[in-house]
Design an enzyme around this catalytic site. Structure first.
Site, PDB file in Angstrom:
ATOM      1  N   HIS A  62       0.839  -1.202   0.000  1.00 59.06           N
ATOM      2  CA  HIS A  62       0.000   0.000   0.000  1.00 59.06           C
ATOM      3  C   HIS A  62       0.875   1.254   0.000  1.00 59.06           C
ATOM      4  O   HIS A  62       0.682   2.163  -0.811  1.00 59.06           O
ATOM      5  CB  HIS A  62      -0.902  -0.037   1.242  1.00 59.06           C
ATOM      6  CG  HIS A  62      -1.711   1.202   1.482  1.00 59.06           C
ATOM      7  ND1 HIS A  62      -3.081   1.243   1.339  1.00 59.06           N
ATOM      8  CD2 HIS A  62      -1.352   2.450   1.897  1.00 59.06           C
ATOM      9  CE1 HIS A  62      -3.528   2.450   1.626  1.00 59.06           C
ATOM     10  NE2 HIS A  62      -2.492   3.209   1.975  1.00 59.06           N
ATOM     11  N   GLU A  63       1.846   1.292   0.910  1.00 63.63           N
ATOM     12  CA  GLU A  63       2.667   2.499   1.031  1.00 63.63           C
ATOM     13  C   GLU A  63       3.499   2.743  -0.226  1.00 63.63           C
ATOM     14  O   GLU A  63       3.588   3.871  -0.704  1.00 63.63           O
ATOM     15  CB  GLU A  63       3.585   2.401   2.264  1.00 63.63           C
ATOM     16  CG  GLU A  63       2.853   2.397   3.594  1.00 63.63           C
ATOM     17  CD  GLU A  63       1.938   3.601   3.794  1.00 63.63           C
ATOM     18  OE1 GLU A  63       2.155   4.647   3.160  1.00 63.63           O
ATOM     19  OE2 GLU A  63       0.974   3.470   4.566  1.00 63.63           O
ATOM     20  N   HIS A  79       1.602   4.308  -3.005  1.00 63.44           N
ATOM     21  CA  HIS A  79       1.449   5.764  -2.940  1.00 63.44           C
ATOM     22  C   HIS A  79       2.553   6.439  -3.772  1.00 63.44           C
ATOM     23  O   HIS A  79       2.321   7.464  -4.410  1.00 63.44           O
ATOM     24  CB  HIS A  79       1.514   6.259  -1.497  1.00 63.44           C
ATOM     25  CG  HIS A  79       0.215   6.147  -0.754  1.00 63.44           C
ATOM     26  ND1 HIS A  79      -0.969   6.661  -1.243  1.00 63.44           N
ATOM     27  CD2 HIS A  79      -0.085   5.599   0.450  1.00 63.44           C
ATOM     28  CE1 HIS A  79      -1.946   6.421  -0.369  1.00 63.44           C
ATOM     29  NE2 HIS A  79      -1.440   5.770   0.659  1.00 63.44           N
ATOM     30  N   TYR A  94      -4.423  14.457  -2.591  1.00 62.29           N
ATOM     31  CA  TYR A  94      -4.821  13.683  -1.415  1.00 62.29           C
ATOM     32  C   TYR A  94      -5.956  14.402  -0.695  1.00 62.29           C
ATOM     33  O   TYR A  94      -5.830  14.834   0.441  1.00 62.29           O
ATOM     34  CB  TYR A  94      -3.610  13.504  -0.508  1.00 62.29           C
ATOM     35  CG  TYR A  94      -3.700  12.314   0.412  1.00 62.29           C
ATOM     36  CD1 TYR A  94      -3.721  11.022  -0.097  1.00 62.29           C
ATOM     37  CD2 TYR A  94      -3.763  12.475   1.783  1.00 62.29           C
ATOM     38  CE1 TYR A  94      -3.804   9.930   0.735  1.00 62.29           C
ATOM     39  CE2 TYR A  94      -3.843  11.390   2.637  1.00 62.29           C
ATOM     40  CZ  TYR A  94      -3.861  10.123   2.100  1.00 62.29           C
ATOM     41  OH  TYR A  94      -3.940   9.026   2.927  1.00 62.29           O
ATOM     42  N   GLU A 130      -6.065   6.478  -2.088  1.00 58.94           N
ATOM     43  CA  GLU A 130      -6.058   5.452  -1.041  1.00 58.94           C
ATOM     44  C   GLU A 130      -6.477   4.089  -1.592  1.00 58.94           C
ATOM     45  O   GLU A 130      -5.890   3.054  -1.274  1.00 58.94           O
ATOM     46  CB  GLU A 130      -7.007   5.857   0.093  1.00 58.94           C
ATOM     47  CG  GLU A 130      -6.361   6.684   1.166  1.00 58.94           C
ATOM     48  CD  GLU A 130      -5.170   5.973   1.787  1.00 58.94           C
ATOM     49  OE1 GLU A 130      -5.299   4.811   2.180  1.00 58.94           O
ATOM     50  OE2 GLU A 130      -4.100   6.584   1.864  1.00 58.94           O
ATOM     51  N   ASP A 170      -9.908  14.000   7.983  1.00 56.16           N
ATOM     52  CA  ASP A 170      -9.089  13.060   7.213  1.00 56.16           C
ATOM     53  C   ASP A 170      -9.078  13.412   5.720  1.00 56.16           C
ATOM     54  O   ASP A 170      -9.333  12.577   4.862  1.00 56.16           O
ATOM     55  CB  ASP A 170      -9.590  11.620   7.437  1.00 56.16           C
ATOM     56  CG  ASP A 170      -8.651  10.584   6.848  1.00 56.16           C
ATOM     57  OD1 ASP A 170      -7.473  10.890   6.646  1.00 56.16           O
ATOM     58  OD2 ASP A 170      -9.133   9.458   6.596  1.00 56.16           O
ATOM     59  N   HIS A 221      -9.797   7.892   3.836  1.00 58.92           N
ATOM     60  CA  HIS A 221      -9.736   6.485   4.271  1.00 58.92           C
ATOM     61  C   HIS A 221     -11.123   5.892   4.491  1.00 58.92           C
ATOM     62  O   HIS A 221     -11.240   4.713   4.809  1.00 58.92           O
ATOM     63  CB  HIS A 221      -8.929   6.346   5.562  1.00 58.92           C
ATOM     64  CG  HIS A 221      -7.479   6.652   5.396  1.00 58.92           C
ATOM     65  ND1 HIS A 221      -6.963   7.901   5.604  1.00 58.92           N
ATOM     66  CD2 HIS A 221      -6.439   5.865   5.022  1.00 58.92           C
ATOM     67  CE1 HIS A 221      -5.655   7.880   5.371  1.00 58.92           C
ATOM     68  NE2 HIS A 221      -5.318   6.652   5.013  1.00 58.92           N
TER      69      HIS A 221
END
Lengths: 109, 374
Positions: B178-179, B182, B193, B202, B275, B280
């Site tokens: 996932h990271e 990005h 974002y 996301e 957020d 998310h």
């Protein structure tokens, strides 16, 4: 009057509604040492006069901390985004994170 | 064997004369002593794309990207120990090819970066995050009882977890995938974002994070758990993972964390300023569309569903502020043009399943007949 702080955590790797909801940390309910430590960190971070850097762009999965501080005569509400450049603010947030986690645990035990 | 509908092409940023890490490694091995030292210092201290580009100019490197065959792609990983401070990157404790030290987090990060690199290279012929061999850096032991992981634009950062709610963040391969994704998204569409574009950002990370895990385990779409962050919660938490792409909104329901509030369809879309506009939370909607697509198309999800999403991410028509619907329309067009009408219909039906009508726009795009990828 002792310090009262409302502390919430937004974002991070996941949306966790229970952590985002601000939690009250009242220095009157803490031990003398804990209260003194938080009060010193709030002074060091200069919360009531601090100028936050302008928002540029959020970092994926980094957190935003909502911090409301009330000392009886002044109130300030801040949104602090990671990564936190200011040493004093970073230390204060880490301290509040720890207290918030303990309070949440105690509230559900 | 099916013909590759998307022949290899370089990413759409045309700005990048860079020295590949392989060249730096060759200098480190074969250069003069000062050259070796300089190359080693570069590899060990700053692997950012910007720095690589600057280094290329200083060394008079090639004025174009060097195209390697996928088989020649090699990762260059460096794991740093942040020493429980919040300063990055920390001390380098394992670089590519070194033996594993006695540190679980270091080795999990190293292996997870390797698995993600292998996934993108083998499946999508992509040479690292920037498709130009960008070294992969990660810092572990970040902060004190820090319960998060993030991508800071240059590297991955992992906390150890607080031991109460979260275990160490290196424990979950899909979190690592996932990271790093990005980084891929930033290099391609650079989705902002915020709001729907942020939720797409996301969701793309969740989709490919899950695919990295499925690829590693050799699972089909039907066999996969479609969970994100399984194993991150301690046993005290009532929950199986942080998110479920199969059933958004069901991953956890805990007295401390609250209830997973991800919607699966547009009917549950959450309007919020928190957020970054609920990135998310609302990511549950495109997450579920991807899951429905993968299940409908069957087989290994990285082969067709993942390929459609990947090519859409690379499509120059995908704007940085894209809405769910604009992204959906592009996925349908990509599926129909790259694979066929049946695949296009399956993708449109998946979006319909989450309350997004993507068929009209995709027909218009298809009539125009242009392809977004360079």
């Amino acid at each position: 009057m002792s310090l009262r702080i409302d502390f919430g955590i937004e974002g991070g790797f996941a949306a966790l509604p229970g952590l985002a909801k601000p939690l009250r940390i009242d220095c009157a309910d803490l031990s003398k040492e804990e209260a003194a430590r938080i009060e010193a960190l709030v002074r060091r971070a200069d919360i009531f006069h601090l100028r936050l850097p302008a928002h540029v762009a959020s970092i994926p999965d980094a957190r935003t901390y909502t911090i409301g501080v009330d000392d009886g005569s002044q109130h300030r509400r801040l949104r602090v985004e990671e990564p936190i450049a200011d040493d004093a603010m970073r230390e204060l947030v880490a301290e509040l994170r720890g207290h918030a986690a303990r309070l949440r645990r105690a509230g559900t035990s | 064997m099916r013909r590759d509908p998307f022949p290899r092409h370089r990413h759409r940023c045309g700005c990048c004369p860079i020295v590949p890490p392989e060249l730096l490694r060759r200098i480190a091995q074969n250069g003069t002593k000062p050259q070796r030292e300089a190359a080693l210092a570069t590899l060990a201290t700053d692997h950012s794309l910007r720095f690589a580009r600057a280094t290329a100019q200083l060394l008079g490197g090639p004025a174009r990207r060097i195209t390697l065959a996928a088989a020649e792609f090699v990762p260059y990983r460096t794991i740093f120990d942040a020493g429980h401070r919040e300063a990055l990157p920390g001390k380098a404790v394992r670089v590519e090819g070194q033996r594993a030290p006695r540190d679980v987090e270091v080795n999990e990060a190293y292996d997870g970066l390797g698995a993600t690199f292998a996934f993108y290279a083998d499946v999508y012929d992509r040479n690292s995050i920037d498709d130009a061999g960008m070294p992969l850096d990660a810092s572990v032991h970040y902060g004190v009882r820090y319960d998060n992981a993030f991508w800071n634009g240059r590297q991955m950062v992992f906390g150890d977890g607080d031991g109460e709610i979260f275990n160490r963040f290196t424990a979950s391969l899909d979190v690592i995938g996932h990271e790093l994704t990005h980084g891929v998204t930033a290099d391609e569409a650079n989705l902002v974002y915020l709001g729907q574009a942020g939720a797409l950002n996301e969701s793309i990370s969740d989709a490919f994070g899950s695919l990295v895990k499925q690829y590693k385990l050799g699972q089909t779409a039907a066999e996969a758990d479609w969970l994100i962050g399984e194993g991150l919660f301690t046993r005290r938490v009532k929950g199986v993972a942080l998110r479920s792409m199969k059933a958004p909104g069901t991953a956890f329901d805990d007295p401390v964390l609250g209830k997973d509030d991800q919607p699966a369809t547009m009917k549950g879309y959450v309007h919020t300023t928190a957020d970054n506009g609920g990135v998310h939370t609302n990511s549950g909607i495109p997450n579920h569309a991807f899951y429905l697509t993968a299940i409908a198309l069957g087989g290994h999800a990285w082969e067709v569903a993942g390929r459609i999403w990947y090519e859409t991410l690379r499509d120059r028509r995908l704007k940085a502020n894209a809405t769910f619907r604009q992204f959906a329309v592009l996925t349908v067009t990509t599926a129909a043009q790259g694979f066929g009408a049946a695949e296009g219909k399956a993708v449109a039906a998946a979006w319909q399943g989450v309350g997004i009508d993507a068929s009209m726009g995709s027909r218009r795009l298809a009539r125009r007949g242009d392809r977004g990828a360079p």
